[in-house]
Write a protein that holds these residues in place. Structure first.
Motif, PDB file in Angstrom:
ATOM      1  N   ASP A   1      -2.847 -12.670   5.948  1.00  0.00           N
ATOM      2  CA  ASP A   1      -2.178 -11.540   5.849  1.00  0.00           C
ATOM      3  C   ASP A   1      -0.823 -11.401   6.601  1.00  0.00           C
ATOM      4  OD1 ASP A   1      -5.459  -9.941   7.124  1.00  0.00           O
ATOM      5  OD2 ASP A   1      -4.775 -10.721   5.050  1.00  0.00           O
ATOM      6  N   SER A   2       0.067 -10.043   6.106  1.00  0.00           N
ATOM      7  CA  SER A   2       1.256 -10.170   6.550  1.00  0.00           C
ATOM      8  C   SER A   2       1.770  -8.521   6.431  1.00  0.00           C
ATOM      9  CB  SER A   2       2.328 -11.140   5.975  1.00  0.00           C
ATOM     10  OG  SER A   2       2.497 -10.777   4.526  1.00  0.00           O
TER      11      SER A   2
ATOM     12  N   THR B   1       5.635  -6.283   6.377  1.00  0.00           N
ATOM     13  CA  THR B   1       6.952  -6.731   6.253  1.00  0.00           C
ATOM     14  C   THR B   1       7.527  -5.018   6.438  1.00  0.00           C
ATOM     15  OG1 THR B   1       7.180  -8.567   4.624  1.00  0.00           O
ATOM     16  CG2 THR B   1       8.921  -7.094   4.816  1.00  0.00           C
TER      17      THR B   1
ATOM     18  N   THR C   1       5.683  -2.749   3.611  1.00  0.00           N
ATOM     19  CA  THR C   1       4.584  -3.334   2.855  1.00  0.00           C
ATOM     20  C   THR C   1       3.859  -4.224   3.379  1.00  0.00           C
ATOM     21  OG1 THR C   1       6.337  -4.776   2.135  1.00  0.00           O
ATOM     22  CG2 THR C   1       6.383  -2.825   0.698  1.00  0.00           C
ATOM     23  N   TYR C   2       2.770  -4.507   2.694  1.00  0.00           N
ATOM     24  CA  TYR C   2       1.754  -5.407   3.324  1.00  0.00           C
ATOM     25  C   TYR C   2       1.033  -6.525   2.255  1.00  0.00           C
ATOM     26  CZ  TYR C   2      -1.986  -2.761   1.338  1.00  0.00           C
ATOM     27  OH  TYR C   2      -2.675  -1.849   0.264  1.00  0.00           O
ATOM     28  N   THR C   3       0.598  -7.669   2.875  1.00  0.00           N
ATOM     29  CA  THR C   3      -0.053  -8.606   1.925  1.00  0.00           C
ATOM     30  C   THR C   3      -1.466  -8.577   2.652  1.00  0.00           C
ATOM     31  OG1 THR C   3       1.872  -9.641   1.083  1.00  0.00           O
ATOM     32  CG2 THR C   3      -0.151 -11.011   0.905  1.00  0.00           C
TER      33      THR C   3
ATOM     34  N   THR D   1      -5.752  -9.962   2.091  1.00  0.00           N
ATOM     35  CA  THR D   1      -6.571 -10.652   1.054  1.00  0.00           C
ATOM     36  C   THR D   1      -7.843  -9.732   0.695  1.00  0.00           C
ATOM     37  OG1 THR D   1      -7.797 -11.663   2.637  1.00  0.00           O
ATOM     38  CG2 THR D   1      -6.298 -12.994   1.613  1.00  0.00           C
TER      39      THR D   1
ATOM     40  N   LYS E   1      -2.358   1.274  -2.551  1.00  0.00           N
ATOM     41  CA  LYS E   1      -2.702   0.104  -3.044  1.00  0.00           C
ATOM     42  C   LYS E   1      -2.165  -0.642  -4.202  1.00  0.00           C
ATOM     43  CE  LYS E   1      -7.206  -2.350  -3.225  1.00  0.00           C
ATOM     44  NZ  LYS E   1      -6.821  -3.327  -4.242  1.00  0.00           N
TER      45      LYS E   1
ATOM     46  N   THR F   1       1.090  -1.680  -2.827  1.00  0.00           N
ATOM     47  CA  THR F   1       0.901  -2.471  -1.343  1.00  0.00           C
ATOM     48  C   THR F   1       1.727  -1.939  -0.071  1.00  0.00           C
ATOM     49  OG1 THR F   1       2.096  -4.159  -1.801  1.00  0.00           O
ATOM     50  CG2 THR F   1      -0.463  -4.412  -2.284  1.00  0.00           C
ATOM     51  N   SER F   2       1.879  -0.581  -0.075  1.00  0.00           N
ATOM     52  CA  SER F   2       2.669   0.240   0.904  1.00  0.00           C
ATOM     53  C   SER F   2       2.131   0.905   1.649  1.00  0.00           C
ATOM     54  CB  SER F   2       3.937   0.740   0.160  1.00  0.00           C
ATOM     55  OG  SER F   2       3.655   1.855  -0.573  1.00  0.00           O
TER      56      SER F   2
END
Lengths: 113, 115
Positions: free
Chosen positions: A2-3, A5, A24-26, A28, A68, A71-72
């Motif tokens: 996960d991250s 930004t 924004t994100y990452t 799983t 979604k 991803t923000s």
């Protein structure tokens, strides 16, 4: 893994200006998303959160919508005040990560008269 | 009112000394966390504990130690092995791990300075 930004700061605005802080994100899984605020010399306070796609979190005039598809989770406020000057952190929490929060690096906001 | 109390607010350490930062919560939270914050940087996880008598290393555990003998308390010791301890330290807690929608509650922080 996960991250998160966030846009780099500092962001300097005049009072009553419109605010956007990008995040924004990452992840799983299907994370919950948060914005925290930190005033000088203090700990972090939860500002708002959203737990599923299309949810809008809001508090004290601030809003953020869980997107979604992009991803923000951008933070917005229509009219900032000097008292909004602080550091803002975007964060996510994923069940797969044991409920540990993953934080962005923070964005400092300075609001001037 | 429930919350997290960190003490002291300011702490000064001499070279070669160990110091212990206190963190107490009355929220009945199971999980507790320690973060370090340096100027212009984000939060870095030092240690976390999801249950009494158990804790895990975070991303920057070297030079630090913790204990979790009681649910309410999660003290952090900054040892002499930590070469650059000057920073702002934040303690946080959360409800049962696995419930990801609640986030953390933070204390007001301890500013540690090496003199």
């Amino acid at each position: 893994g996960d991250s998160v930004t966030q846009m780099e700061g500092p962001v300097t605005l005049s009072e009553e200006a419109f605010l956007t802080i990008n995040c924004t994100y990452t992840a799983t899984g299907y994370p919950s998303l948060f914005w925290y605020v930190q005033y000088p010399g203090e700990g972090l306070q939860l500002l708002l959160k959203a737990t599923k796609a299309d949810d809008k979190g809001s508090n004290k005039g601030f809003e953020a919508t869980y997107r979604k598809e992009t991803t923000s989770f951008h933070l917005e406020k229509g009219s900032v005040q000097v008292s909004d000057s602080a550091v803002y952190f975007c964060a996510l929490s994923d069940v797969g990560g044991g409920n540990k929060l993953t934080f962005g690096t923070g964005t400092q906001l300075k609001v001037e008269l | 009112d429930g919350g997290i109390t960190q003490s002291p607010k300011y702490l000064f350490r001499k070279e070669g000394q160990n110091v212990t930062l206190s963190c107490e919560q009355n929220l009945n939270h199971d999980a507790m966390y320690w973060y370090r914050q340096d100027p212009g940087q984000g939060l870095r996880l030092i240690y976390y504990s999801q249950i009494v008598n158990d804790f895990q290393k975070g991303d920057i555990a070297e030079g630090y130690s913790v204990s979790r003998e009681k649910k309410e308390s999660f003290p952090l010791t900054v040892t002499s092995a930590q070469k650059n301890p000057t920073a702002f330290y934040l303690c946080a807690s959360s409800i049962v791990p696995g419930q990801s929608s609640e986030g953390y509650t933070f204390g007001s922080g301890t500013r540690l300075t090496v003199v």
